[in-house]
Design a protein around this motif. Structure first.
Motif, PDB file in Angstrom:
ATOM      1  N   GLN A  38      17.034   1.160  -3.867  1.00 36.49           N
ATOM      2  CA  GLN A  38      18.231   1.731  -4.476  1.00 36.49           C
ATOM      3  C   GLN A  38      18.933   0.722  -5.385  1.00 36.49           C
ATOM      4  O   GLN A  38      19.636   1.096  -6.307  1.00 36.49           O
ATOM      5  N   ALA A  39      18.683  -0.569  -5.115  1.00 31.23           N
ATOM      6  CA  ALA A  39      19.279  -1.617  -5.945  1.00 31.23           C
ATOM      7  C   ALA A  39      18.417  -1.937  -7.163  1.00 31.23           C
ATOM      8  O   ALA A  39      18.768  -2.791  -7.966  1.00 31.23           O
ATOM      9  N   GLY A  40      17.243  -1.276  -7.278  1.00 30.39           N
ATOM     10  CA  GLY A  40      16.408  -1.465  -8.456  1.00 30.39           C
ATOM     11  C   GLY A  40      15.159  -2.297  -8.236  1.00 30.39           C
ATOM     12  O   GLY A  40      14.409  -2.558  -9.168  1.00 30.39           O
ATOM     13  N   VAL A  41      14.924  -2.726  -6.994  1.00 26.17           N
ATOM     14  CA  VAL A  41      13.728  -3.511  -6.707  1.00 26.17           C
ATOM     15  C   VAL A  41      12.514  -2.602  -6.686  1.00 26.17           C
ATOM     16  O   VAL A  41      12.563  -1.514  -6.113  1.00 26.17           O
ATOM     17  N   GLN A  42      11.423  -3.035  -7.319  1.00 19.82           N
ATOM     18  CA  GLN A  42      10.195  -2.252  -7.303  1.00 19.82           C
ATOM     19  C   GLN A  42       9.364  -2.708  -6.102  1.00 19.82           C
ATOM     20  O   GLN A  42       8.884  -3.838  -6.055  1.00 19.82           O
ATOM     21  N   LEU A  43       9.224  -1.813  -5.126  1.00 18.78           N
ATOM     22  CA  LEU A  43       8.500  -2.142  -3.903  1.00 18.78           C
ATOM     23  C   LEU A  43       6.999  -2.033  -4.142  1.00 18.78           C
ATOM     24  O   LEU A  43       6.540  -1.208  -4.931  1.00 18.78           O
ATOM     25  N   MET A  44       6.221  -2.873  -3.465  1.00 26.48           N
ATOM     26  CA  MET A  44       4.771  -2.799  -3.579  1.00 26.48           C
ATOM     27  C   MET A  44       4.130  -3.155  -2.245  1.00 26.48           C
ATOM     28  O   MET A  44       4.769  -3.736  -1.376  1.00 26.48           O
ATOM     29  N   THR A  45       2.860  -2.800  -2.106  1.00 28.36           N
ATOM     30  CA  THR A  45       2.130  -3.080  -0.872  1.00 28.36           C
ATOM     31  C   THR A  45       1.422  -4.422  -0.987  1.00 28.36           C
ATOM     32  O   THR A  45       1.354  -5.032  -2.057  1.00 28.36           O
ATOM     33  N   TRP A  46       0.861  -4.883   0.149  1.00 26.92           N
ATOM     34  CA  TRP A  46       0.071  -6.114   0.141  1.00 26.92           C
ATOM     35  C   TRP A  46      -1.139  -5.975  -0.768  1.00 26.92           C
ATOM     36  O   TRP A  46      -1.548  -6.915  -1.432  1.00 26.92           O
ATOM     37  N   CYS A  63      -3.893  -7.615  -5.698  1.00 26.31           N
ATOM     38  CA  CYS A  63      -4.507  -7.266  -6.988  1.00 26.31           C
ATOM     39  C   CYS A  63      -3.802  -7.978  -8.135  1.00 26.31           C
ATOM     40  O   CYS A  63      -4.456  -8.446  -9.072  1.00 26.31           O
ATOM     41  N   GLU A  64      -2.490  -8.076  -8.072  1.00 27.51           N
ATOM     42  CA  GLU A  64      -1.751  -8.773  -9.124  1.00 27.51           C
ATOM     43  C   GLU A  64      -2.062 -10.263  -9.125  1.00 27.51           C
ATOM     44  O   GLU A  64      -2.198 -10.875 -10.176  1.00 27.51           O
ATOM     45  N   HIS A  71      -4.824 -11.712  -8.095  1.00 32.69           N
ATOM     46  CA  HIS A  71      -6.219 -11.999  -8.409  1.00 32.69           C
ATOM     47  C   HIS A  71      -6.667 -11.411  -9.731  1.00 32.69           C
ATOM     48  O   HIS A  71      -7.719 -11.778 -10.233  1.00 32.69           O
ATOM     49  N   ARG A  72      -5.931 -10.550 -10.315  1.00 32.24           N
ATOM     50  CA  ARG A  72      -6.182  -9.916 -11.611  1.00 32.24           C
ATOM     51  C   ARG A  72      -7.635  -9.539 -11.857  1.00 32.24           C
ATOM     52  O   ARG A  72      -8.018  -8.413 -11.716  1.00 32.24           O
ATOM     53  N   ASP A  73      -8.498 -10.491 -12.258  1.00 33.68           N
ATOM     54  CA  ASP A  73      -9.879 -10.161 -12.610  1.00 33.68           C
ATOM     55  C   ASP A  73     -10.818 -10.643 -11.508  1.00 33.68           C
ATOM     56  O   ASP A  73     -11.395 -11.717 -11.578  1.00 33.68           O
ATOM     57  N   TRP A  74     -10.978  -9.850 -10.472  1.00 38.62           N
ATOM     58  CA  TRP A  74     -11.763 -10.208  -9.287  1.00 38.62           C
ATOM     59  C   TRP A  74     -13.251 -10.280  -9.577  1.00 38.62           C
ATOM     60  O   TRP A  74     -14.005 -10.847  -8.810  1.00 38.62           O
ATOM     61  N   ALA A  96     -13.224 -13.011  -1.716  1.00 37.97           N
ATOM     62  CA  ALA A  96     -13.693 -13.025  -0.326  1.00 37.97           C
ATOM     63  C   ALA A  96     -12.522 -13.212   0.636  1.00 37.97           C
ATOM     64  O   ALA A  96     -12.471 -12.570   1.684  1.00 37.97           O
ATOM     65  N   LEU A  97     -11.591 -14.067   0.273  1.00 40.49           N
ATOM     66  CA  LEU A  97     -10.411 -14.283   1.117  1.00 40.49           C
ATOM     67  C   LEU A  97      -9.615 -12.994   1.286  1.00 40.49           C
ATOM     68  O   LEU A  97      -9.286 -12.598   2.403  1.00 40.49           O
ATOM     69  N   PHE A  98      -9.329 -12.320   0.160  1.00 36.87           N
ATOM     70  CA  PHE A  98      -8.607 -11.051   0.236  1.00 36.87           C
ATOM     71  C   PHE A  98      -9.425  -9.999   0.969  1.00 36.87           C
ATOM     72  O   PHE A  98      -8.898  -9.215   1.749  1.00 36.87           O
TER      73      PHE A  98
END
Length: 54
Positions: free
Chosen positions: A3-11, A16-17, A19-22, A31-33
């Motif tokens: 509600q305060a404007g934060v964009q929530l995301m999952t693990w 993915c963000e 590691h970008r280009d896996w 492999a770690l992820f």
């Protein structure tokens, strides 16, 4: 927080963000992820299956 404007995301989204280009580092950070995030492991397994014949 949302509600305060934060964009929530999952693990999974955070991983993915980070590691970008896996495709270039499957044995390293991928492999770690993959060991800790089942959805990420499925993504890497799917990619490996599709590219083995090429």
């Amino acid at each position: 927080m949302s509600q305060a404007g934060v964009q929530l995301m999952t693990w999974f989204g955070a991983a993915c963000e980070l590691h970008r280009d896996w495709r270039n580092d499957i044995e390293g950070l991928g492999a770690l992820f993959g060991n800790h995030i089942p959805d990420y492991r499925n993504l890497i397994t799917s990619f490996n299956t599709l590219t083995q014949g090429k």
